[in-house]
Design a protein around this motif. Structure first.
Motif, PDB file in Angstrom:
ATOM      1  N   LEU A   1       0.896  -1.223  -0.359  1.00  0.00           N
ATOM      2  CA  LEU A   1       0.573  -0.167   0.078  1.00  0.00           C
ATOM      3  C   LEU A   1       1.275   1.351   0.142  1.00  0.00           C
ATOM      4  O   LEU A   1       1.497   0.954   0.808  1.00  0.00           O
ATOM      5  CB  LEU A   1      -1.066   0.353   1.043  1.00  0.00           C
ATOM      6  N   ARG A   2      -0.317   2.164  -1.008  1.00  0.00           N
ATOM      7  CA  ARG A   2       0.894   3.863  -0.513  1.00  0.00           C
ATOM      8  C   ARG A   2       0.230   3.899   1.057  1.00  0.00           C
ATOM      9  O   ARG A   2      -1.135   4.107   0.669  1.00  0.00           O
ATOM     10  CB  ARG A   2       1.271   4.263  -2.015  1.00  0.00           C
ATOM     11  N   LEU A   3       1.059   4.200   2.002  1.00  0.00           N
ATOM     12  CA  LEU A   3       0.745   5.101   3.196  1.00  0.00           C
ATOM     13  C   LEU A   3       1.126   6.179   3.535  1.00  0.00           C
ATOM     14  O   LEU A   3       2.483   6.298   2.822  1.00  0.00           O
ATOM     15  CB  LEU A   3       0.802   3.631   4.382  1.00  0.00           C
TER      16      LEU A   3
ATOM     17  N   SER B   1       4.703  12.388   4.384  1.00  0.00           N
ATOM     18  CA  SER B   1       6.041  11.345   4.326  1.00  0.00           C
ATOM     19  C   SER B   1       5.431   9.512   4.838  1.00  0.00           C
ATOM     20  O   SER B   1       4.112   9.711   4.716  1.00  0.00           O
ATOM     21  CB  SER B   1       6.485  11.834   5.427  1.00  0.00           C
ATOM     22  N   PRO B   2       6.453   8.869   4.078  1.00  0.00           N
ATOM     23  CA  PRO B   2       5.968   7.547   3.998  1.00  0.00           C
ATOM     24  C   PRO B   2       5.347   6.964   5.668  1.00  0.00           C
ATOM     25  O   PRO B   2       6.670   7.363   6.517  1.00  0.00           O
ATOM     26  CB  PRO B   2       7.174   6.989   3.288  1.00  0.00           C
ATOM     27  N   ALA B   3       4.183   6.465   5.028  1.00  0.00           N
ATOM     28  CA  ALA B   3       4.195   5.769   6.912  1.00  0.00           C
ATOM     29  C   ALA B   3       5.476   4.568   7.193  1.00  0.00           C
ATOM     30  O   ALA B   3       5.737   3.736   6.602  1.00  0.00           O
ATOM     31  CB  ALA B   3       2.609   5.787   7.126  1.00  0.00           C
ATOM     32  N   ARG B   4       5.828   4.534   8.411  1.00  0.00           N
ATOM     33  CA  ARG B   4       6.026   3.806   8.942  1.00  0.00           C
ATOM     34  C   ARG B   4       5.284   2.567  10.016  1.00  0.00           C
ATOM     35  O   ARG B   4       4.478   3.102  10.151  1.00  0.00           O
ATOM     36  CB  ARG B   4       7.381   4.175  10.177  1.00  0.00           C
ATOM     37  N   ILE B   5       6.095   1.456  10.420  1.00  0.00           N
ATOM     38  CA  ILE B   5       5.417   0.586  11.008  1.00  0.00           C
ATOM     39  C   ILE B   5       4.305   0.735  12.185  1.00  0.00           C
ATOM     40  O   ILE B   5       3.891   0.008  12.962  1.00  0.00           O
ATOM     41  CB  ILE B   5       6.089  -1.135  11.226  1.00  0.00           C
ATOM     42  N   GLU B   6       5.414   2.059  12.914  1.00  0.00           N
ATOM     43  CA  GLU B   6       5.005   2.694  14.194  1.00  0.00           C
ATOM     44  C   GLU B   6       3.861   3.578  14.231  1.00  0.00           C
ATOM     45  O   GLU B   6       3.539   4.206  15.361  1.00  0.00           O
ATOM     46  CB  GLU B   6       6.308   3.216  14.979  1.00  0.00           C
ATOM     47  N   ASP B   7       3.909   4.192  13.096  1.00  0.00           N
ATOM     48  CA  ASP B   7       2.600   4.879  12.925  1.00  0.00           C
ATOM     49  C   ASP B   7       0.982   4.003  12.899  1.00  0.00           C
ATOM     50  O   ASP B   7      -0.056   4.756  12.876  1.00  0.00           O
ATOM     51  CB  ASP B   7       2.692   5.680  11.405  1.00  0.00           C
ATOM     52  N   LEU B   8       1.247   2.681  13.130  1.00  0.00           N
ATOM     53  CA  LEU B   8       0.150   2.391  12.689  1.00  0.00           C
ATOM     54  C   LEU B   8      -0.653   1.968  13.970  1.00  0.00           C
ATOM     55  O   LEU B   8       0.089   2.154  15.281  1.00  0.00           O
ATOM     56  CB  LEU B   8       0.166   0.494  12.334  1.00  0.00           C
TER      57      LEU B   8
ATOM     58  N   LYS C   1      -5.132   1.062  12.097  1.00  0.00           N
ATOM     59  CA  LYS C   1      -5.545   3.017  11.521  1.00  0.00           C
ATOM     60  C   LYS C   1      -4.330   3.412  11.337  1.00  0.00           C
ATOM     61  O   LYS C   1      -3.433   3.351  12.214  1.00  0.00           O
ATOM     62  CB  LYS C   1      -6.387   3.645  12.824  1.00  0.00           C
ATOM     63  N   VAL C   2      -4.030   4.667  10.403  1.00  0.00           N
ATOM     64  CA  VAL C   2      -3.331   5.494  10.056  1.00  0.00           C
ATOM     65  C   VAL C   2      -4.040   6.729   9.988  1.00  0.00           C
ATOM     66  O   VAL C   2      -4.727   7.242   9.285  1.00  0.00           O
ATOM     67  CB  VAL C   2      -2.303   4.436   9.235  1.00  0.00           C
ATOM     68  N   ASN C   3      -3.037   7.331  10.585  1.00  0.00           N
ATOM     69  CA  ASN C   3      -4.050   9.001  11.182  1.00  0.00           C
ATOM     70  C   ASN C   3      -5.208   9.014  11.606  1.00  0.00           C
ATOM     71  O   ASN C   3      -5.694   9.696  11.054  1.00  0.00           O
ATOM     72  CB  ASN C   3      -3.660   9.667   9.305  1.00  0.00           C
ATOM     73  N   GLY C   4      -4.910   8.351  12.398  1.00  0.00           N
ATOM     74  CA  GLY C   4      -6.807   7.906  13.117  1.00  0.00           C
ATOM     75  C   GLY C   4      -8.011   7.116  11.859  1.00  0.00           C
ATOM     76  O   GLY C   4      -8.919   7.320  12.656  1.00  0.00           O
TER      77      GLY C   4
END
Length: 758
Positions: A146-148, A154-161, A180-183
């Motif tokens: 996925l493009r997350l 900036s590209p999401a990291r696994i810690e951002d999930l 969830k990413v960015n809520g």
């Protein structure tokens, strides 16, 4: 005969042991409950626990998102791959290397015998040997992710999930991932088609409509590095061409001389864009749901692709057939505190072996998850990958790979002839086309030689239902059917696909003869080599195994020019040659005199201080690595060469002071099988739970060995073999339920549909 109705179709003579138990008044195992209590649920990322979907020929391994978004995170644990049985790549062979360039001569009985040992004047492999070892290498067909993005773009990291939950439903083969990413919530469902190299994905999120989420499809070059199946740094060494049509795209891949094809289709509202020559993106502007289906093939794909729902339905039906067929073992009525964990390992191992090791070629030790030894098959491990399929009454999954031995028979015969032997000498580390890989160890191993005879014998036994008995322990009672009073149709035609049964009233006229004819060439050519390989010792009036030879316990490798008569291989040699003679007799042929001469004259295993040694020559026994002397009565059925009392002392001596950190995942089920044959069921269970770093089973079911080898499927297959044996028994085992489990009141093991081990 017994007629069953299933989904409106009439199935004649297709009767699992569970159904047979019901017909006899005993309660069948609730297989749905058994399997579902071991569905895998993960609530946080872990580099060692990616989950895979697959079908034996193709597998896709995903991170916590259900796709392959964080490969770097997993590379330090268990990597994410999209692998197949056919997908291989070779670097250009600019020097024209052949196996002849990797040969070294060893003196055997006064003559020079060439081995592809790959050694040069100095230590290490020659350039030719290094190229031949590394090529071909199994190829990662694509990375599907996925493009997350984070809120700042900036590209999401696994810690951002956040709020990650992932479940693998074993009963249906569906992988469901929520996070969830960015809520914002994202739901991903991932499933593999049961008979095509095809992955289907459904993504649901409001981020799709705002073009803050898209599917990324990227293609790498091949890699010869350990544990890697992709090189992303060599974009100019391969090409990807793309033709987009309404709702789908065809991509053609070229990597040096290797080619393959990809077709990707998407749901209405989706669109595909090229990001670079090897990277593509599928988005869904204005939508909240996107489905994609990606198919891979060595040839151009002409068929239209099924939709997500069709793939999900096909997979669900396939996995329900899988779990309803074959064997089942239920430990829920056991009170031993280890029973629940054993059941978890057994259920997850069945799933893993079906998706990783049930293909058209013998698998690599890390299956279709990641590369080890360049993705090559190790034929001595095929026993551990495949024997359990026969014992769990899923013989067809073993038989898928057996025609491959026919396809490489001429190469195996050429190897034997080159070395001055008869018949066919099977390689160890092997390319898909049968060419062996140079090795300072592998080319000297011999314990893979009897394996094809063992596989053929399992096939014959499975077809000869009317010549033996089938046992099942249900509710603590031993259910036995004397086949002399039941017809084949009443007992089982279980080995046929329940979806494609024989027409009403039709059964194979002589299934045993068909198996004898199918595999006799492999059996006889194997036996011809095995009879020509031993060296006659005139002074001792005996036949000896070796030199040059390395036993299954590879610690003796430095002495390969002197090693003689390993205990395990002697017993296995005797059993296999005698079994090959029985095949001749079953076919109405006379026994082969030369084979009998070797059987009668084979050296006896060496005994020192009352126990069997690893080999006959110094250092006799090295107490690390595989303790394979115990396999001579465990893996190998009883033979005149092995004394049970001596083996009991040998087994106890191994338990007393072996170097367990140096052992491997299949050693513990190997020990369990020996303990069972010795009438030591408590020790058999203890062996399965032996406290050792490599006897660890992760949350995804994989048998962990080390950071270098985080999964090891021979351990899973060995576990299934040992448990089947301990439950259903073996030739000559004591009468009674589950003879390999303790009779201490804590192991009320219920099983059905298993086959007795030789």
């Amino acid at each position: 005969g017994i007629v069953m109705r299933c989904r409106g179709a009439i199935l004649v003579g297709v009767l699992t042991m569970g159904a047979l138990a019901q017909a006899s008044g005993s309660a069948a195992i609730d297989r749905h409950a058994l399997v579902n209590r071991h569905n895998v649920t993960l609530e946080k990322p872990d580099p060692l626990t990616p989950l895979s979907v697959g079908n034996g020929e193709f597998a896709f391994t995903a991170d916590i998102t259900g796709l392959q978004n964080f490969p770097d995170y997993h590379q330090r644990g268990m990597s994410l791959g999209t692998l197949s049985q056919w997908g291989w790549h070779s670097l250009p062979n600019t020097e024209g290397y052949t196996l002849a360039d990797a040969m070294n001569n060893y003196t055997v009985a006064g003559r020079e015998v060439p081995y592809a040992a790959g050694g040069g004047a100095s230590r290490g492999y020659t350039p030719a040997a290094n190229w031949l070892r590394a090529n071909p290498h199994r190829l990662n067909l694509a990375q599907i992710g996925l493009r997350l993005a984070r809120s700042d773009g900036s590209p999401a990291r696994i810690e951002d999930l956040a709020e990650t939950v992932q479940t693998l439903d074993l009963w249906t083969g569906l992988l469901t991932s929520r996070f969830k990413v960015n809520g914002e919530a994202v739901n991903v469902r991932t499933v593999c088609h049961p008979s095509r190299d095809l992955l289907a994905v459904r993504i649901e999120s409001s981020l799709l409509g705002r073009e803050q989420l898209a599917v990324r499809l990227a293609f790498p070059y091949g890699s010869t590095d350990w544990g890697k199946d992709a090189d992303w740094s060599l974009a100019d060494r391969h090409t990807t061409t793309c033709r987009v049509v309404d709702g789908y795209a065809d991509l053609a891949r070229s990597l040096d001389a290797d080619r393959y094809h990809v077709r990707v289709a998407w749901s209405q509202g989706g669109r595909m864009q090229t990001r670079s020559q090897h990277e593509y993106e599928i988005s869904c502007p204005g939508g909240a749901m996107l489905e994609i289906v990606v198919a891979f093939s060595p040839a151009e794909i002409a068929d239209s692709l099924p939709g997500f729902d069709a793939v999900r339905t096909a997979a669900s039906e396939h996995w329900q057939r899988f779990w309803h067929s074959g064997g089942a073992v239920d430990f829920s009525q056991c009170t031993d505190p280890r029973a629940a964990e054993l059941e978890r390992r057994v259920v997850l191992s069945q799933y893993l072996m079906a998706i990783q090791c049930a293909g058209s070629r013998p698998p690599q030790e890390t299956g279709l998850t990641s590369n080890s030894w360049h993705g090559k098959s190790h034929l001595e491990m095929h026993w551990w990958h495949g024997v359990h399929f026969a014992l769990w009454d899923r013989l067809e999954l073993l038989e898928r790979s057996l025609p491959w031995y026919d396809s490489i028979l001429s190469r195996a015969a050429d190897t034997a002839k080159l070395q001055g032997y008869a018949g066919a000498r099977w390689p160890k580390m092997v390319c898909p086309d049968g060419r062996e890989s140079p090795s300072s160890v592998g080319v000297f191993l011999i314990w893979q030689q009897p394996h094809p005879i063992y596989y053929a014998e399992l096939c014959y036994r499975a077809r000869q239902i009317g010549k033996g008995q089938i046992g099942s322990t249900l509710g603590g009672e031993n259910l036995r059917i004397d086949s002399s009073t039941k017809s084949n149709q009443e007992i089982s035609l279980k080995n046929i696909d329940p979806i494609r049964p024989f027409p009403i009233g039709q059964t194979p006229s002589d299934p045993g003869r068909e198996i004898l004819d199918r595999y006799k060439r492999i059996v006889f050519e194997t036996a011809e080599f095995m009879a020509s390989y031993p060296v006659w010792d005139e002074a001792g009036r005996r036949y000896m195994l070796g030199p040059a030879m390395i036993p299954a316990q590879e610690s003796y490798g430095p002495d390969k020019a002197r090693n003689l008569n390993p205990t395990f291989e002697l017993a296995y040699w005797h059993w296999a040659l005698e079994t090959a003679q029985q095949w001749r007799q079953r076919l109405g042929m006379a026994r082969e005199p030369k084979w009998d001469e070797v059987i009668r004259g084979l050296s006896r295993p060496t005994v020192r201080d009352g126990v069997y040694t690893g080999i006959e020559t110094p250092p006799y026994t090295i107490r690390r690595d595989h303790p394979t002397m115990v396999a001579a009565l465990g893996v190998v059925p009883a033979t005149p060469l092995i004394d049970p009392d001596t083996m009991r002392r040998t087994f106890d001596s191994v338990l007393a002071d072996w170097d367990w950190p140096s052992t491997w995942g299949w050693d513990y089920p190997m020990l369990a099988m020996t303990a069972a044959r010795l009438g030591e069921p408590a020790k058999a269970v203890g062996a399965l739970f032996l406290d050792s770093p490599k006897n660890r089973y992760l949350a995804n079911g994989h048998n962990y060995q080390s950071a270098r080898l985080p999964l090891y499927l021979p351990g899973n297959g060995g576990l299934l073999t040992a448990v089947a044996m301990m439950a259903a028994g073996w030739d000559g085992c004591p009468e009674g339920p589950a003879p390999g489990f303790p009779k201490d009141g804590k192991w009320n093991v219920r099983w059905e549909g298993l086959r007795r081990m030789p």
